[in-house]
Design an enzyme around this catalytic site. Sequence first.
Site, PDB file in Angstrom:
ATOM      1  N   ASP A   1       0.821  -1.225   0.000  1.00 18.17           N
ATOM      2  CA  ASP A   1       0.000   0.000   0.000  1.00 18.17           C
ATOM      3  C   ASP A   1       0.849   1.266   0.000  1.00 18.17           C
ATOM      4  O   ASP A   1       0.413   2.309   0.478  1.00 18.17           O
ATOM      5  CB  ASP A   1      -0.952   0.018   1.212  1.00 18.17           C
ATOM      6  CG  ASP A   1      -1.748  -1.257   1.358  1.00 18.17           C
ATOM      7  OD1 ASP A   1      -2.379  -1.652   0.362  1.00 18.17           O
ATOM      8  OD2 ASP A   1      -1.732  -1.856   2.436  1.00 18.17           O
TER       9      ASP A   1
ATOM     10  N   LYS B   1       2.529   2.411  -5.033  1.00 19.06           N
ATOM     11  CA  LYS B   1       3.273   1.997  -6.223  1.00 19.06           C
ATOM     12  C   LYS B   1       2.508   2.320  -7.492  1.00 19.06           C
ATOM     13  O   LYS B   1       3.096   2.630  -8.523  1.00 19.06           O
ATOM     14  CB  LYS B   1       3.560   0.494  -6.168  1.00 19.06           C
ATOM     15  CG  LYS B   1       4.502   0.089  -5.050  1.00 19.06           C
ATOM     16  CD  LYS B   1       4.801  -1.399  -5.071  1.00 19.06           C
ATOM     17  CE  LYS B   1       3.609  -2.257  -4.730  1.00 19.06           C
ATOM     18  NZ  LYS B   1       3.111  -2.075  -3.356  1.00 19.06           N
TER      19      LYS B   1
ATOM     20  N   LYS C   1       0.673   4.855  -8.455  1.00 18.46           N
ATOM     21  CA  LYS C   1       0.881   6.187  -9.024  1.00 18.46           C
ATOM     22  C   LYS C   1       2.237   6.276  -9.722  1.00 18.46           C
ATOM     23  O   LYS C   1       2.345   6.824 -10.822  1.00 18.46           O
ATOM     24  CB  LYS C   1       0.801   7.255  -7.931  1.00 18.46           C
ATOM     25  CG  LYS C   1       1.196   8.641  -8.461  1.00 18.46           C
ATOM     26  CD  LYS C   1       1.176   9.731  -7.416  1.00 18.46           C
ATOM     27  CE  LYS C   1       1.759  11.005  -7.994  1.00 18.46           C
ATOM     28  NZ  LYS C   1       1.693  12.144  -7.070  1.00 18.46           N
TER      29      LYS C   1
ATOM     30  N   ALA D   1      -3.502  -7.782  -4.224  1.00 17.87           N
ATOM     31  CA  ALA D   1      -2.853  -6.488  -4.382  1.00 17.87           C
ATOM     32  C   ALA D   1      -3.879  -5.460  -4.849  1.00 17.87           C
ATOM     33  O   ALA D   1      -4.867  -5.812  -5.487  1.00 17.87           O
ATOM     34  CB  ALA D   1      -1.721  -6.575  -5.403  1.00 17.87           C
TER      35      ALA D   1
ATOM     36  N   GLN E   1       2.395  -5.899  -3.291  1.00 16.91           N
ATOM     37  CA  GLN E   1       2.626  -5.891  -1.847  1.00 16.91           C
ATOM     38  C   GLN E   1       3.951  -5.165  -1.523  1.00 16.91           C
ATOM     39  O   GLN E   1       4.356  -4.282  -2.249  1.00 16.91           O
ATOM     40  CB  GLN E   1       2.593  -7.312  -1.268  1.00 16.91           C
ATOM     41  CG  GLN E   1       1.206  -7.912  -1.201  1.00 16.91           C
ATOM     42  CD  GLN E   1       0.818  -8.680  -2.448  1.00 16.91           C
ATOM     43  OE1 GLN E   1       1.642  -9.275  -3.115  1.00 16.91           O
ATOM     44  NE2 GLN E   1      -0.449  -8.676  -2.773  1.00 16.91           N
TER      45      GLN E   1
ATOM     46  N   THR F   1      -8.220  -3.279  -1.865  1.00 15.42           N
ATOM     47  CA  THR F   1      -8.788  -4.594  -2.146  1.00 15.42           C
ATOM     48  C   THR F   1      -9.877  -4.974  -1.153  1.00 15.42           C
ATOM     49  O   THR F   1     -10.906  -5.529  -1.526  1.00 15.42           O
ATOM     50  CB  THR F   1      -7.668  -5.658  -2.122  1.00 15.42           C
ATOM     51  OG1 THR F   1      -6.718  -5.340  -3.147  1.00 15.42           O
ATOM     52  CG2 THR F   1      -8.223  -7.048  -2.375  1.00 15.42           C
TER      53      THR F   1
ATOM     54  N   LEU G   1       3.669  12.578   0.914  1.00 17.12           N
ATOM     55  CA  LEU G   1       4.275  13.537   1.842  1.00 17.12           C
ATOM     56  C   LEU G   1       3.228  14.541   2.330  1.00 17.12           C
ATOM     57  O   LEU G   1       3.291  15.020   3.466  1.00 17.12           O
ATOM     58  CB  LEU G   1       5.440  14.268   1.160  1.00 17.12           C
ATOM     59  CG  LEU G   1       6.249  15.219   2.045  1.00 17.12           C
ATOM     60  CD1 LEU G   1       6.997  14.443   3.128  1.00 17.12           C
ATOM     61  CD2 LEU G   1       7.238  16.032   1.205  1.00 17.12           C
TER      62      LEU G   1
END
Length: 416
Positions: free
Chosen positions: A14, A17, A19, A40, A220, A296, A328
Amino acid sequence: MNQADLIVGLQWGDEGKGKIVDMMAQEYEVVARFAGGHNAGHTIVTGGKKYALHLIPSGILNPDAVNVIGNGVVVCPANLMKEMAQFENLEGRLWLSDKAHLILPYHQLIDQAKERMRGDKAIGTTGRGIGPAYADKISRSGHRVGELKEVESLFEKVMEYLEQNAAVFGAMGVEMPDAAKLRTDLERYRDGLMPYITDTTQMIWRDLEAGRKILFEGAQGTMLDIDHGTYPFVTSSNTIAGGACTGMGVSPKQIGKVTGIAKAYCTRVGNGPFPSEDFGEDGERLRQQGHEFGTTTGRPRRCGWFDAVAIRYACALNGCDQIALMKLDVLDGFDEIKICTGYEFEGETIDYVPYDLEKVKPIYETFPGWERVEGISDYDKLPDSAKAYIETIERVSGVKVGIISTSPDREDTIVR
Protein backbone atom coordinates in the site's frame (compact mmCIF):
# COMPACT_ATOMS: atom_id res chain seq x y z
CA MET A 1 23.04 -6.73 -22.09
CA ASN A 2 19.72 -4.89 -22.18
CA GLN A 3 17.98 -4.56 -18.83
CA ALA A 4 14.52 -4.05 -17.36
CA ASP A 5 13.95 -1.50 -14.61
CA LEU A 6 12.06 -2.46 -11.49
CA ILE A 7 9.65 -0.93 -8.99
CA VAL A 8 9.22 -2.60 -5.60
CA GLY A 9 7.43 -1.73 -2.37
CA LEU A 10 9.63 -1.17 0.69
CA GLN A 11 7.09 -1.41 3.52
CA TRP A 12 4.04 -3.59 4.18
CA GLY A 13 2.39 -2.84 0.85
CA ASP A 14 0.00 0.00 0.00
CA GLU A 15 2.93 2.35 -0.53
CA GLY A 16 1.46 4.05 -3.58
CA LYS A 17 3.27 2.00 -6.22
CA GLY A 18 0.36 2.46 -8.61
CA LYS A 19 0.88 6.19 -9.02
CA ILE A 20 4.62 5.83 -9.66
CA VAL A 21 4.19 2.93 -12.07
CA ASP A 22 1.52 4.92 -13.88
CA MET A 23 3.78 7.97 -14.05
CA MET A 24 6.88 6.03 -15.10
CA ALA A 25 4.93 3.81 -17.51
CA GLN A 26 4.56 6.79 -19.81
CA GLU A 27 8.27 6.29 -20.60
CA TYR A 28 8.17 2.49 -21.00
CA GLU A 29 7.01 0.23 -23.80
CA VAL A 30 6.33 -2.84 -21.64
CA VAL A 31 5.05 -2.98 -18.02
CA ALA A 32 5.07 -6.43 -16.39
CA ARG A 33 3.73 -7.73 -13.07
CA PHE A 34 5.82 -10.52 -11.53
CA ALA A 35 4.22 -11.70 -8.24
CA GLY A 36 1.13 -11.80 -6.05
CA GLY A 37 -2.51 -12.06 -6.99
CA HIS A 38 -5.68 -10.02 -6.76
CA ASN A 39 -4.92 -9.42 -3.09
CA ALA A 40 -2.85 -6.49 -4.38
CA GLY A 41 -4.51 -3.16 -5.02
CA HIS A 42 -3.12 -0.21 -6.93
CA THR A 43 -5.15 2.97 -6.86
CA ILE A 44 -4.28 5.47 -9.59
CA VAL A 45 -5.73 8.95 -9.96
CA THR A 46 -5.22 10.65 -13.31
CA GLY A 47 -7.23 13.36 -15.00
CA GLY A 48 -9.50 13.44 -11.96
CA LYS A 49 -10.56 9.81 -12.49
CA LYS A 50 -9.74 7.00 -10.08
CA TYR A 51 -8.78 3.49 -11.18
CA ALA A 52 -8.40 0.50 -8.84
CA LEU A 53 -6.24 -2.26 -10.32
CA HIS A 54 -5.62 -5.65 -8.76
CA LEU A 55 -4.07 -7.91 -11.42
CA ILE A 56 -3.64 -5.78 -14.53
CA PRO A 57 -0.34 -3.85 -14.50
CA SER A 58 -0.60 -0.12 -13.86
CA GLY A 59 0.85 0.59 -17.29
CA ILE A 60 -2.58 -0.15 -18.75
CA LEU A 61 -3.34 3.58 -18.54
CA ASN A 62 -0.59 4.27 -21.08
CA PRO A 63 -2.27 3.48 -24.43
CA ASP A 64 1.11 2.78 -26.02
CA ALA A 65 2.35 0.30 -23.39
CA VAL A 66 2.10 -3.49 -23.57
CA ASN A 67 1.14 -5.03 -20.21
CA VAL A 68 2.22 -8.47 -19.05
CA ILE A 69 1.06 -10.69 -16.19
CA GLY A 70 4.03 -12.97 -15.52
CA ASN A 71 4.36 -16.58 -14.44
CA GLY A 72 4.97 -15.64 -10.79
CA VAL A 73 1.46 -14.25 -10.43
CA VAL A 74 -1.46 -16.39 -9.25
CA VAL A 75 -4.51 -15.52 -11.32
CA CYS A 76 -8.18 -15.65 -10.42
CA PRO A 77 -9.77 -15.80 -13.90
CA ALA A 78 -13.14 -14.44 -12.78
CA ASN A 79 -11.57 -11.40 -11.15
CA LEU A 80 -9.21 -10.77 -14.03
CA MET A 81 -12.05 -10.85 -16.55
CA LYS A 82 -14.09 -8.48 -14.39
CA GLU A 83 -11.14 -6.10 -14.21
CA MET A 84 -10.55 -6.32 -17.95
CA ALA A 85 -14.17 -5.33 -18.61
CA GLN A 86 -13.50 -1.72 -17.56
CA PHE A 87 -11.10 -1.27 -20.50
CA GLU A 88 -11.61 -1.41 -24.25
CA ASN A 89 -9.43 -2.92 -26.99
CA LEU A 90 -7.07 -4.91 -24.77
CA GLU A 91 -5.98 -7.41 -27.42
CA GLY A 92 -2.31 -6.86 -28.14
CA ARG A 93 -2.01 -4.64 -25.04
CA LEU A 94 -2.43 -7.29 -22.33
CA TRP A 95 -0.72 -10.68 -22.12
CA LEU A 96 -1.03 -13.44 -19.55
CA SER A 97 1.62 -16.08 -18.88
CA ASP A 98 0.61 -19.63 -19.70
CA LYS A 99 2.75 -20.67 -16.70
CA ALA A 100 0.92 -18.51 -14.14
CA HIS A 101 -1.07 -20.57 -11.65
CA LEU A 102 -4.85 -20.47 -11.42
CA ILE A 103 -6.83 -19.47 -8.35
CA LEU A 104 -10.03 -21.50 -8.51
CA PRO A 105 -13.10 -20.97 -6.30
CA TYR A 106 -12.15 -23.68 -3.83
CA HIS A 107 -8.86 -21.90 -3.08
CA GLN A 108 -10.79 -18.96 -1.69
CA LEU A 109 -13.02 -21.24 0.42
CA ILE A 110 -9.92 -22.96 1.85
CA ASP A 111 -8.29 -19.59 2.58
CA GLN A 112 -11.32 -18.33 4.48
CA ALA A 113 -11.78 -21.62 6.36
CA LYS A 114 -8.16 -21.61 7.56
CA GLU A 115 -8.49 -18.06 8.84
CA ARG A 116 -11.62 -19.04 10.77
CA MET A 117 -9.81 -22.02 12.26
CA ARG A 118 -6.93 -19.84 13.45
CA GLY A 119 -9.35 -17.76 15.54
CA ASP A 120 -7.58 -14.92 17.36
CA LYS A 121 -4.28 -16.06 15.80
CA ALA A 122 -5.52 -15.32 12.27
CA ILE A 123 -2.90 -13.93 9.91
CA GLY A 124 -5.29 -11.37 8.44
CA THR A 125 -5.26 -12.56 4.83
CA THR A 126 -7.62 -11.05 2.28
CA GLY A 127 -9.35 -14.43 1.91
CA ARG A 128 -8.81 -14.30 -1.86
CA GLY A 129 -7.23 -17.75 -2.16
CA ILE A 130 -3.68 -16.51 -2.73
CA GLY A 131 -1.98 -18.71 -0.11
CA PRO A 132 -3.78 -21.95 -1.01
CA ALA A 133 -3.03 -21.40 -4.72
CA TYR A 134 0.67 -20.88 -4.01
CA ALA A 135 0.60 -23.89 -1.64
CA ASP A 136 -0.80 -26.05 -4.44
CA LYS A 137 1.88 -24.69 -6.76
CA ILE A 138 4.67 -25.65 -4.36
CA SER A 139 3.13 -29.06 -3.60
CA ARG A 140 2.89 -29.66 -7.38
CA SER A 141 -0.86 -30.07 -7.33
CA GLY A 142 -1.79 -26.70 -8.83
CA HIS A 143 -3.07 -25.86 -12.29
CA ARG A 144 -1.66 -23.36 -14.73
CA VAL A 145 -3.29 -20.87 -17.06
CA GLY A 146 -2.07 -22.79 -20.10
CA GLU A 147 -4.26 -25.74 -19.10
CA LEU A 148 -7.33 -23.71 -20.04
CA LYS A 149 -6.51 -24.59 -23.65
CA GLU A 150 -7.84 -28.10 -22.96
CA VAL A 151 -10.78 -27.57 -20.62
CA GLU A 152 -11.95 -31.20 -20.49
CA SER A 153 -8.55 -32.41 -19.35
CA LEU A 154 -8.27 -29.59 -16.80
CA PHE A 155 -11.76 -30.33 -15.49
CA GLU A 156 -10.91 -34.00 -14.96
CA LYS A 157 -7.68 -33.17 -13.12
CA VAL A 158 -9.42 -30.66 -10.85
CA MET A 159 -12.19 -33.13 -10.02
CA GLU A 160 -9.60 -35.82 -9.26
CA TYR A 161 -7.79 -33.38 -6.92
CA LEU A 162 -11.05 -32.49 -5.16
CA GLU A 163 -11.98 -36.15 -4.69
CA GLN A 164 -8.55 -36.99 -3.27
CA ASN A 165 -8.86 -34.18 -0.73
CA ALA A 166 -12.59 -34.43 0.01
CA ALA A 167 -12.09 -35.68 3.58
CA VAL A 168 -9.69 -32.89 4.45
CA PHE A 169 -11.88 -30.21 2.91
CA GLY A 170 -14.95 -31.61 4.62
CA ALA A 171 -13.22 -31.46 8.01
CA MET A 172 -12.44 -27.81 7.33
CA GLY A 173 -16.06 -27.06 6.47
CA VAL A 174 -15.25 -26.38 2.82
CA GLU A 175 -18.10 -27.30 0.48
CA MET A 176 -17.05 -29.00 -2.74
CA PRO A 177 -17.95 -27.10 -5.92
CA ASP A 178 -20.76 -28.32 -8.16
CA ALA A 179 -19.19 -30.27 -11.03
CA ALA A 180 -21.45 -28.85 -13.74
CA LYS A 181 -20.83 -25.28 -12.59
CA LEU A 182 -17.08 -25.90 -12.41
CA ARG A 183 -17.02 -27.14 -16.00
CA THR A 184 -19.07 -24.14 -17.15
CA ASP A 185 -16.77 -21.74 -15.28
CA LEU A 186 -13.65 -23.27 -16.83
CA GLU A 187 -15.16 -22.94 -20.31
CA ARG A 188 -16.03 -19.31 -19.58
CA TYR A 189 -12.48 -18.61 -18.40
CA ARG A 190 -11.08 -20.23 -21.56
CA ASP A 191 -13.32 -18.20 -23.84
CA GLY A 192 -12.55 -14.93 -22.06
CA LEU A 193 -8.81 -15.31 -21.63
CA MET A 194 -7.52 -17.43 -24.53
CA PRO A 195 -6.71 -14.44 -26.80
CA TYR A 196 -4.38 -13.09 -24.10
CA ILE A 197 -2.49 -16.25 -23.08
CA THR A 198 1.08 -16.65 -24.30
CA ASP A 199 4.61 -17.66 -23.30
CA THR A 200 5.53 -14.38 -21.60
CA THR A 201 9.07 -15.57 -20.81
CA GLN A 202 9.92 -15.81 -24.51
CA MET A 203 8.06 -12.54 -25.07
CA ILE A 204 10.13 -10.64 -22.47
CA TRP A 205 13.35 -12.15 -23.82
CA ARG A 206 12.49 -10.93 -27.32
CA ASP A 207 11.63 -7.49 -25.98
CA LEU A 208 14.90 -7.27 -24.08
CA GLU A 209 16.86 -8.39 -27.13
CA ALA A 210 15.09 -5.75 -29.21
CA GLY A 211 16.07 -3.07 -26.70
CA ARG A 212 12.53 -2.18 -25.67
CA LYS A 213 12.12 -0.24 -22.43
CA ILE A 214 10.65 -2.61 -19.84
CA LEU A 215 9.40 -1.91 -16.32
CA PHE A 216 8.77 -4.73 -13.83
CA GLU A 217 6.07 -3.96 -11.28
CA GLY A 218 5.98 -5.57 -7.84
CA ALA A 219 2.97 -6.21 -5.63
CA GLN A 220 2.63 -5.89 -1.85
CA GLY A 221 5.84 -4.85 -0.06
CA THR A 222 9.24 -6.09 1.09
CA MET A 223 8.14 -6.60 4.70
CA LEU A 224 5.49 -9.03 3.41
CA ASP A 225 8.00 -11.18 1.51
CA ILE A 226 7.50 -14.88 2.27
CA ASP A 227 11.22 -15.32 3.13
CA HIS A 228 12.36 -11.89 4.33
CA GLY A 229 9.19 -10.37 5.77
CA THR A 230 7.51 -10.61 9.19
CA TYR A 231 6.70 -14.32 8.86
CA PRO A 232 4.09 -15.76 9.27
CA PHE A 233 2.28 -12.45 8.86
CA VAL A 234 3.32 -12.16 5.24
CA THR A 235 2.03 -12.81 1.75
CA SER A 236 2.75 -16.05 -0.10
CA SER A 237 5.23 -14.87 -2.73
CA ASN A 238 8.64 -13.25 -3.02
CA THR A 239 7.86 -9.55 -3.22
CA ILE A 240 11.47 -8.35 -3.36
CA ALA A 241 13.51 -7.53 -6.47
CA GLY A 242 14.78 -11.11 -6.74
CA GLY A 243 11.17 -12.23 -7.20
CA ALA A 244 11.19 -10.52 -10.59
CA CYS A 245 13.78 -13.00 -11.84
CA THR A 246 11.69 -16.05 -10.94
CA GLY A 247 8.35 -14.36 -11.60
CA MET A 248 9.24 -13.19 -15.12
CA GLY A 249 11.97 -15.63 -16.16
CA VAL A 250 14.92 -13.26 -16.44
CA SER A 251 18.43 -13.41 -15.01
CA PRO A 252 19.71 -11.08 -12.26
CA LYS A 253 21.96 -9.48 -14.89
CA GLN A 254 18.85 -8.29 -16.71
CA ILE A 255 17.60 -6.17 -13.79
CA GLY A 256 18.45 -2.49 -14.25
CA LYS A 257 17.50 0.48 -12.08
CA VAL A 258 15.57 -0.39 -8.92
CA THR A 259 13.15 2.15 -7.46
CA GLY A 260 11.84 1.41 -3.97
CA ILE A 261 8.47 2.90 -3.03
CA ALA A 262 7.76 4.06 0.53
CA LYS A 263 5.15 6.24 2.16
CA ALA A 264 6.30 9.27 4.14
CA TYR A 265 4.78 7.47 7.11
CA CYS A 266 3.94 3.77 7.55
CA THR A 267 0.90 1.50 7.33
CA ARG A 268 0.03 -2.15 7.25
CA VAL A 269 -3.15 -4.20 6.80
CA GLY A 270 -3.79 -7.33 8.80
CA ASN A 271 -2.01 -8.74 11.82
CA GLY A 272 1.67 -8.94 12.64
CA PRO A 273 4.46 -6.78 14.08
CA PHE A 274 4.50 -3.07 13.28
CA PRO A 275 7.09 -1.33 15.52
CA SER A 276 6.23 2.28 14.66
CA GLU A 277 2.44 1.89 14.87
CA ASP A 278 0.74 4.84 16.58
CA PHE A 279 -2.32 3.88 18.64
CA GLY A 280 -3.30 7.44 19.54
CA GLU A 281 -4.67 10.55 17.89
CA ASP A 282 -1.75 10.87 15.46
CA GLY A 283 -2.32 7.36 14.09
CA GLU A 284 -6.01 8.08 13.56
CA ARG A 285 -5.19 11.42 11.94
CA LEU A 286 -2.79 9.70 9.51
CA ARG A 287 -5.54 7.21 8.65
CA GLN A 288 -8.10 9.91 7.93
CA GLN A 289 -5.81 12.35 6.10
CA GLY A 290 -4.23 9.54 4.11
CA HIS A 291 -7.57 7.80 3.37
CA GLU A 292 -5.94 4.63 4.64
CA PHE A 293 -8.49 2.00 3.80
CA GLY A 294 -7.54 -1.03 1.72
CA THR A 295 -8.07 -0.87 -2.06
CA THR A 296 -8.79 -4.59 -2.15
CA THR A 297 -10.58 -5.15 1.17
CA GLY A 298 -11.75 -1.74 2.38
CA ARG A 299 -10.23 -2.56 5.78
CA PRO A 300 -8.86 0.38 7.80
CA ARG A 301 -5.06 0.27 7.72
CA ARG A 302 -2.94 0.42 10.84
CA CYS A 303 -0.94 3.65 10.76
CA GLY A 304 2.28 4.92 12.29
CA TRP A 305 5.47 6.83 11.77
CA PHE A 306 8.18 6.27 9.14
CA ASP A 307 10.38 3.29 10.08
CA ALA A 308 13.83 4.08 8.70
CA VAL A 309 15.34 0.89 10.14
CA ALA A 310 12.97 -1.28 8.14
CA ILE A 311 13.53 0.91 5.06
CA ARG A 312 17.31 0.46 5.26
CA TYR A 313 16.76 -3.30 5.48
CA ALA A 314 14.38 -3.24 2.50
CA CYS A 315 16.70 -1.08 0.40
CA ALA A 316 19.56 -3.53 1.01
CA LEU A 317 17.42 -6.56 0.09
CA ASN A 318 16.29 -4.93 -3.14
CA GLY A 319 19.49 -3.13 -4.16
CA CYS A 320 17.57 0.14 -4.45
CA ASP A 321 19.04 2.92 -6.56
CA GLN A 322 16.49 5.44 -5.34
CA ILE A 323 13.46 5.85 -3.09
CA ALA A 324 10.14 7.25 -4.27
CA LEU A 325 8.60 8.89 -1.19
CA MET A 326 4.82 8.90 -1.41
CA LYS A 327 2.05 10.89 0.28
CA LEU A 328 4.27 13.54 1.84
CA ASP A 329 1.21 15.81 1.84
CA VAL A 330 -0.56 13.55 4.35
CA LEU A 331 1.84 14.94 6.98
CA ASP A 332 0.64 18.51 6.31
CA GLY A 333 -0.41 20.32 9.47
CA PHE A 334 1.29 18.11 12.07
CA ASP A 335 3.12 20.11 14.76
CA GLU A 336 5.67 17.34 15.16
CA ILE A 337 6.64 14.39 12.97
CA LYS A 338 8.61 11.32 14.03
CA ILE A 339 11.01 8.94 12.33
CA CYS A 340 11.95 5.61 13.89
CA THR A 341 15.75 5.57 13.54
CA GLY A 342 16.55 2.64 15.83
CA TYR A 343 15.07 -0.17 17.91
CA GLU A 344 15.40 -1.12 21.56
CA PHE A 345 15.82 -4.89 21.58
CA GLU A 346 16.63 -7.10 24.57
CA GLY A 347 18.15 -4.21 26.49
CA GLU A 348 20.27 -2.95 23.59
CA THR A 349 19.91 -0.28 20.92
CA ILE A 350 20.08 -1.80 17.44
CA ASP A 351 19.90 -0.42 13.90
CA TYR A 352 18.83 -3.60 12.08
CA VAL A 353 15.70 -5.75 11.69
CA PRO A 354 15.97 -8.75 14.04
CA TYR A 355 14.40 -12.17 13.62
CA ASP A 356 11.67 -11.39 16.17
CA LEU A 357 10.36 -7.96 15.31
CA GLU A 358 7.55 -8.38 17.85
CA LYS A 359 10.03 -7.73 20.66
CA VAL A 360 11.42 -4.37 19.52
CA LYS A 361 10.46 -0.90 20.70
CA PRO A 362 10.92 2.09 18.36
CA ILE A 363 13.45 4.82 19.05
CA TYR A 364 12.28 8.08 17.50
CA GLU A 365 13.79 11.30 16.27
CA THR A 366 11.27 14.16 16.32
CA PHE A 367 11.07 16.87 13.66
CA PRO A 368 9.10 20.10 13.41
CA GLY A 369 6.14 19.79 11.08
CA TRP A 370 5.12 22.04 8.21
CA GLU A 371 1.96 23.77 7.11
CA ARG A 372 1.50 22.53 3.54
CA VAL A 373 3.35 20.69 0.77
CA GLU A 374 0.29 19.50 -1.16
CA GLY A 375 0.63 20.09 -4.90
CA ILE A 376 4.27 21.29 -4.81
CA SER A 377 6.26 19.96 -7.77
CA ASP A 378 9.57 21.81 -7.20
CA TYR A 379 11.93 20.55 -4.48
CA ASP A 380 13.28 24.04 -3.78
CA LYS A 381 9.76 25.20 -2.89
CA LEU A 382 9.34 22.63 -0.12
CA PRO A 383 9.43 24.00 3.46
CA ASP A 384 12.83 23.65 5.12
CA SER A 385 11.36 21.28 7.71
CA ALA A 386 10.12 18.97 4.92
CA LYS A 387 13.56 19.01 3.32
CA ALA A 388 15.16 18.14 6.67
CA TYR A 389 12.74 15.23 7.03
CA ILE A 390 13.60 13.91 3.57
CA GLU A 391 17.34 14.33 4.14
CA THR A 392 17.09 12.34 7.38
CA ILE A 393 15.42 9.49 5.50
CA GLU A 394 18.28 9.58 2.99
CA ARG A 395 20.89 9.62 5.75
CA VAL A 396 19.44 6.70 7.69
CA SER A 397 18.52 4.57 4.67
CA GLY A 398 21.68 5.33 2.71
CA VAL A 399 19.61 5.78 -0.47
CA LYS A 400 18.68 8.96 -2.33
CA VAL A 401 15.04 10.08 -2.34
CA GLY A 402 14.72 10.69 -6.07
CA ILE A 403 10.93 11.05 -6.37
CA ILE A 404 8.51 12.79 -3.97
CA SER A 405 4.73 12.66 -4.30
CA THR A 406 2.73 15.58 -2.91
CA SER A 407 -0.81 14.54 -3.90
CA PRO A 408 -2.56 11.54 -5.50
CA ASP A 409 -2.48 13.22 -8.92
CA ARG A 410 0.21 12.21 -11.40
CA GLU A 411 1.30 15.80 -12.00
CA ASP A 412 1.98 16.59 -8.33
CA THR A 413 5.35 14.83 -8.21
CA ILE A 414 8.88 16.10 -7.60
CA VAL A 415 11.59 14.35 -9.63
CA ARG A 416 15.06 15.21 -8.39
